[in-house]
Design a protein around this motif. Structure first.
Motif, PDB file in Angstrom:
ATOM      1  N   SER A   1      33.016  40.978  29.744  1.00 27.02           N
ATOM      2  CA  SER A   1      34.355  41.470  29.481  1.00 27.02           C
ATOM      3  C   SER A   1      35.322  40.617  30.183  1.00 27.02           C
ATOM      4  N   ASN A   2      35.013  40.178  31.323  1.00 32.70           N
ATOM      5  CA  ASN A   2      35.994  39.250  32.255  1.00 32.70           C
ATOM      6  C   ASN A   2      36.071  37.804  31.312  1.00 32.70           C
ATOM      7  N   GLY A   3      35.148  37.477  30.558  1.00 30.05           N
ATOM      8  CA  GLY A   3      35.359  36.292  29.746  1.00 30.05           C
ATOM      9  C   GLY A   3      36.259  36.411  28.291  1.00 30.05           C
ATOM     10  N   GLY A   4      36.577  37.609  28.089  1.00 25.64           N
ATOM     11  CA  GLY A   4      37.257  37.942  26.820  1.00 25.64           C
ATOM     12  C   GLY A   4      38.879  38.217  27.157  1.00 25.64           C
ATOM     13  N   ASN A   5      39.394  38.874  26.408  1.00 26.09           N
ATOM     14  CA  ASN A   5      40.766  38.955  26.520  1.00 26.09           C
ATOM     15  C   ASN A   5      41.328  40.407  26.445  1.00 26.09           C
ATOM     16  N   HIS A   6      40.264  41.495  26.436  1.00 24.71           N
ATOM     17  CA  HIS A   6      40.955  42.721  26.234  1.00 24.71           C
ATOM     18  C   HIS A   6      40.391  43.755  27.547  1.00 24.71           C
ATOM     19  N   ILE A   7      39.418  43.494  28.041  1.00 26.55           N
ATOM     20  CA  ILE A   7      38.924  44.402  29.214  1.00 26.55           C
ATOM     21  C   ILE A   7      38.642  43.659  30.275  1.00 26.55           C
ATOM     22  N   TRP A   8      39.215  43.939  31.630  1.00 24.99           N
ATOM     23  CA  TRP A   8      38.887  43.078  32.659  1.00 24.99           C
ATOM     24  C   TRP A   8      38.398  43.855  33.959  1.00 24.99           C
ATOM     25  N   PHE A   9      37.595  43.271  34.838  1.00 22.70           N
ATOM     26  CA  PHE A   9      37.368  43.805  35.981  1.00 22.70           C
ATOM     27  C   PHE A   9      37.905  43.194  37.085  1.00 22.70           C
ATOM     28  N   LEU A  10      38.660  43.408  37.876  1.00 26.74           N
ATOM     29  CA  LEU A  10      39.440  42.609  38.851  1.00 26.74           C
ATOM     30  C   LEU A  10      39.656  43.232  40.321  1.00 26.74           C
ATOM     31  N   ARG A  11      39.533  42.562  41.231  1.00 31.93           N
ATOM     32  CA  ARG A  11      39.728  42.846  42.774  1.00 31.93           C
ATOM     33  C   ARG A  11      40.903  43.667  42.986  1.00 31.93           C
ATOM     34  N   ASP A  12      42.144  43.095  42.338  1.00 28.50           N
ATOM     35  CA  ASP A  12      43.320  43.326  42.924  1.00 28.50           C
ATOM     36  C   ASP A  12      44.363  43.346  41.955  1.00 28.50           C
ATOM     37  N   LEU A  13      45.533  43.730  41.938  1.00 30.21           N
ATOM     38  CA  LEU A  13      46.694  43.323  40.891  1.00 30.21           C
ATOM     39  C   LEU A  13      47.186  41.952  41.140  1.00 30.21           C
ATOM     40  N   ASP A  14      46.786  41.049  42.417  1.00 29.02           N
ATOM     41  CA  ASP A  14      47.168  39.780  42.330  1.00 29.02           C
ATOM     42  C   ASP A  14      46.267  39.015  41.413  1.00 29.02           C
ATOM     43  N   ALA A  15      44.970  39.430  41.385  1.00 27.92           N
ATOM     44  CA  ALA A  15      43.928  38.755  40.359  1.00 27.92           C
ATOM     45  C   ALA A  15      44.564  39.221  38.963  1.00 27.92           C
ATOM     46  N   LEU A  16      45.042  40.324  38.688  1.00 33.64           N
ATOM     47  CA  LEU A  16      45.484  40.541  37.439  1.00 33.64           C
ATOM     48  C   LEU A  16      46.772  39.651  36.934  1.00 33.64           C
TER      49      LEU A  16
END
Length: 131
Positions: free
Chosen positions: A99-114
């Motif tokens: 998912s993190n390699g794509g463009n639609h769904i991401w799993f991130l630590r925090d809003l800064d990473a987003l």
């Protein structure tokens, strides 16, 4: 804080309140999608708002939720530490990586990473133990 629309870089994001209602049904996911229609391109959902079934891939709940976002052309960012879940499931680890390699769904630590992902187009910072 209530769910709110924010600008992260040049992208409009629905940032969901960590203390908001759980996302435990497909209808709950659709409610977030409906709220995003106020102009958001991305929905940032705290991991703690997702029902535990989301992280147990055998339930298919994660797939149902993620497919809804893809169908409505919205990006979903799961924000927070999912360490405990990824330690228990190699399949979930693989889903996070893919998912993190794509463009639609991401799993991130925090809003800064987003925000970094949205502004720089960089690969996301992995969650605490997603890798």
């Amino acid at each position: 804080m209530a769910d709110e629309i924010r600008q992260l870089g040049a992208t409009t994001v629905l940032v969901c309140d960590p203390a908001g209602p759980p996302v435990a049904t497909e209808q709950d996911a659709l409610d977030l999608i409906g709220a995003a229609f106020a102009g958001a391109e991305v929905v940032a959902v705290p991991a703690n708002r997702l029902d535990e079934r989301f992280f147990r891939l055998g339930t298919r709940f994660a797939g149902e939720v993620m497919q809804k976002f893809v169908n409505y052309h919205l990006r979903l960012a799961v924000i927070g530490d999912i360490d405990e879940h990824t330690r228990q499931s190699e399949a979930l680890q693989a889903l996070v990586r893919e998912s993190n390699g794509g463009n639609h769904i991401w799993f991130l630590r925090d809003l800064d990473a987003l925000e970094a992902r949205l502004t720089a187009g960089r690969a996301p910072t992995p969650p605490a133990s997603g890798r």
